[in-house]
Scaffold this motif. Structure first.
Motif, PDB file in Angstrom:
ATOM      1  N   GLU A 595       0.804  -1.215   0.000  1.00 20.97           N
ATOM      2  CA  GLU A 595       0.000   0.000   0.000  1.00 20.97           C
ATOM      3  C   GLU A 595       0.844   1.275   0.000  1.00 20.97           C
ATOM      4  OE1 GLU A 595      -2.599   0.020   3.374  1.00 20.97           O
ATOM      5  OE2 GLU A 595      -3.158  -2.088   3.154  1.00 20.97           O
ATOM      6  N   ARG A 599      -0.012   5.323  -0.802  1.00 22.94           N
ATOM      7  CA  ARG A 599      -0.132   6.212   0.355  1.00 22.94           C
ATOM      8  C   ARG A 599       0.846   7.386   0.245  1.00 22.94           C
ATOM      9  NH1 ARG A 599      -2.390   2.649   4.420  1.00 22.94           N
ATOM     10  NH2 ARG A 599      -1.818   3.996   6.171  1.00 22.94           N
ATOM     11  N   GLU A 602      -0.787   9.853  -1.933  1.00 23.92           N
ATOM     12  CA  GLU A 602      -1.829  10.531  -1.158  1.00 23.92           C
ATOM     13  C   GLU A 602      -1.229  11.605  -0.250  1.00 23.92           C
ATOM     14  OE1 GLU A 602      -4.057   7.592   0.961  1.00 23.92           O
ATOM     15  OE2 GLU A 602      -4.651   6.517  -0.867  1.00 23.92           O
TER      16      GLU A 602
END
Length: 615
Positions: A595, A599, A602
């Motif tokens: 992930e 991330r 983000e």
């Protein structure tokens, strides 16, 4: 130090197994495994590949007692196959590990930033002089027993300072400065001298090439003042991969090698370790060809400060010189058409006539003797025809000028024509020295004309051009002498590669940013995720974010410290776990690796630093 004539710094010889370092020995090449040091077979096989590629030392991470003890089995495995390469143990955080590693490795690297001092937490600490002296005594009390073990076992040591892992103690007293890095090293060197321990190598590294070069220069000056001549290990940490890693390494390491500094080098690429060796070999071989070159009669300008140089003051001529970013000049006269839309030169030299189809957003330069101004105010270019400087009506004039042609007549002409931009040219075996000599004479004569450096090559392979041109430009950039660069290559390389190399050199020298910068480590046995795949994924998602610095680090040794120089950081936190940083601040901890890239994007978006790529 002679800035203009190449000779190697005289250093003491250090015994490292059967491969001595320093003194009259050649500049040694080395790399580091990225296997688990507990995996004997994998470590042996990778060490063999490094040696087969030409590596002369092999370093292995020894993060714990088990890894240190397994060096014995790795050593046996190599010797049984007639590989006699000296092994170097890489130790952080645990001095007991260094004690054990000294029994089985030919050399042990310790990091002053975490050998006795606790790991860096970026806390500001206050010490009285008495308290500070007690901290130094703690180092002596722990370090001297280690030196005694090394003496008994004929083990050399490397005192390896990293910009990314200076201790809070050093940071609090000296700040994040070259002076702090040097003092971190000198604390340990002074103990070595007091204990008459001579088998010492020093490294002092950073991912920021400017800091790396200035710090090594300062370290040598301080050692000289204190009567020390220990040999140097050179490297740019977290240089990255591909062309960026090669250019950044050649620029930083090459700038120091050009001044005769350095006895062993490691090019830290985020690639397989054996891929580092040919790059290092090409760099060293290119620099040492300068040995015994014809004398360059340069004179150092009185105001030049080698240890802390600033940009040379020049008169701005349009967008060249003054406070302007350095420019890129190129040519298109060989008929090749492949160019890069991402890296457009500021100026293109067109020779005798303008091309029928011109690149947009670029200014063209014509030869002064055919320039008539009818098609616009094109800049004019001439090869030392001083009369043309008087008669050409161009607002911007370029003068192609070798150092030995800088006569009194030329100097007088340049004083009358501050609008002339000099293109320094050299065919000397030590072109860096001759380029330097020209600019130092300009400074001495109080001439403010901007200077571009013409660098001529005949390369057919991109890597060769990247290494040679970066090595030639390094010292000129770090000395503050560069107002622009003109790479000219008569080999088979496309203009796209040549232009990208020119812009890459300026970015690696921190004087002009044209793309995303990646500070990525080469990986080692501490890395707990696939570094190369991760770098590729992060680059695919962020390479359009011009000017952003992203750190991609395998572990915490230098991770948080180097994050301070990056806008965002991706740092291995454990097996399959990643922590994300905004500069030196950890924002998210222990994210599952699968992930983490998403991330990271983000996080960049949340801080307003992301934009969608252009279609």
């Amino acid at each position: 130090m002679d800035l203009f004539n190449y000779s190697r710094r005289e250093t003491s010889e250090v015994n490292i197994g059967a491969v001595p370092l320093g003194g009259s020995n050649p500049i040694r090449i080395q790399s580091m495994t990225n296997t688990s040091t507990q995996d004997t077979e994998a470590s042996v096989e990778q060490a063999k590949r490094i040696v087969d590629a030409g590596g002369e030392y092999v370093r292995l991470t020894t993060q714990g007692i088990k890894e240190a003890e397994n060096l014995m089995n790795i050593n046996i495995g190599l010797r049984s196959q007639e590989y006699m390469v000296p092994l170097v143990a890489d130790v952080h955080f645990n001095p007991k590990v260094a004690d054990i590693a000294a029994l089985y490795a030919e050399k042990v690297r310790i990091n002053p930033g975490n050998y006795v001092d606790p790991g860096r937490t970026f806390k500001q600490l206050e010490y009285t002089d008495e308290e500070y002296a007690k901290e130094l005594q703690k180092i002596r009390d722990r370090f001297i027993p280690f030196l005694n073990i090394c003496k008994e076992n004929n083990t050399a040591i490397r005192i390896g300072v990293n910009h990314g892992s200076l201790s809070d103690r050093i940071m609090s007293r000296y700040g994040d400065t070259p002076e702090g890095m040097v003092e971190s090293c000198m604390e340990f060197l002074r103990i070595c001298v007091a204990e008459n321990f001579k088998d010492v190598v020093i490294s002092i590294k950073a991912s920021n090439t400017v800091i790396m070069v200035r710090t090594v220069r300062l370290l040598v000056a301080v050692m000289e003042k204190e009567g020390m001549s220990f040999p140097l290990h050179l490297g740019v940490t977290e240089a990255g991969d591909g062309e960026d890693g090669r250019i950044k390494s050649a620029l930083g390491i090459g700038a120091l090698l050009a001044d005769g500094l350095g006895d062993t080098i490691r090019v830290s690429l985020s690639e397989e370790p054996e891929a580092e060796i040919p790059v290092a070999r090409k760099l060293v071989d290119y620099i040492v060809t300068r040995k015994d070159h014809p004398f360059i009669p340069g004179m150092q300008a009185p105001e030049f400060n080698y240890l802390s140089p600033s940009r040379r003051k020049t008169k701005a001529v349009r967008n060249i010189g003054g406070d302007n970013l350095p420019v890129v000049l190129a040519d298109r006269m060989d008929g090749k058409t492949e160019v890069s839309p991402e890296f457009k030169p500021d100026y293109i030299y067109a020779g005798r006539e303008l091309p029928a189809i011109r690149e947009s957003g670029v200014e063209y330069i014509l030869d002064a003797d055919i320039w008539n101004g009818e098609e616009g105010t094109w800049p004019a270019f001439n090869y030392l025809q001083l009369s043309l400087l008087e008669t050409t009506r161009a607002e911007l004039k370029f003068l192609f000028l070798p150092y030995m042609a800088l006569t009194d007549e030329v100097i007088a002409c340049l004083k009358k024509h501050p609008e002339v931009v000099i293109i320094s040219q050299s065919n000397h075996p030590n072109r860096t020295g001759e380029h330097r000599a020209l600019v130092h004479q300009l400074i001495t004569e109080e001439l403010k004309n901007p200077v571009l450096f013409f660098q001529h090559y005949t390369e057919d392979h991109a890597e060769d051009l990247q290494i040679k041109s970066a090595a030639d430009m390094g010292a000129l950039i770090f000395d503050g002498l560069c107002d622009g660069i003109y790479l000219f290559n008569q080999g088979s390389l496309s203009h796209a590669i040549i232009d990208a190399t020119a812009f890459g050199i300026l970015q690696a020298g921190r004087i002009r940013t044209s793309k995303t910068e990646y500070i990525s480590c080469p990986g080692c046995g501490r890395t707990l995720f696939n570094l190369q795949n991760t770098i590729a994924r992060i680059k695919a998602a962020t390479s359009h974010l011009k000017g952003l610095k992203i750190g991609i680090m395998g572990c915490i040794v230098n991770g948080p410290g180097e994050m301070a120089d990056a806008d965002y950081g991706y740092v291995g936190a454990g097996r399959g776990k990643v922590s994300l940083y905004k500069q030196k601040n950890c924002i998210e901890k222990n994210i599952p690796e699968e992930e983490a890239v998403e991330r990271l994007i983000e996080l960049i978006k949340a801080n307003g630093d992301y934009k969608e790529p252009e279609k």
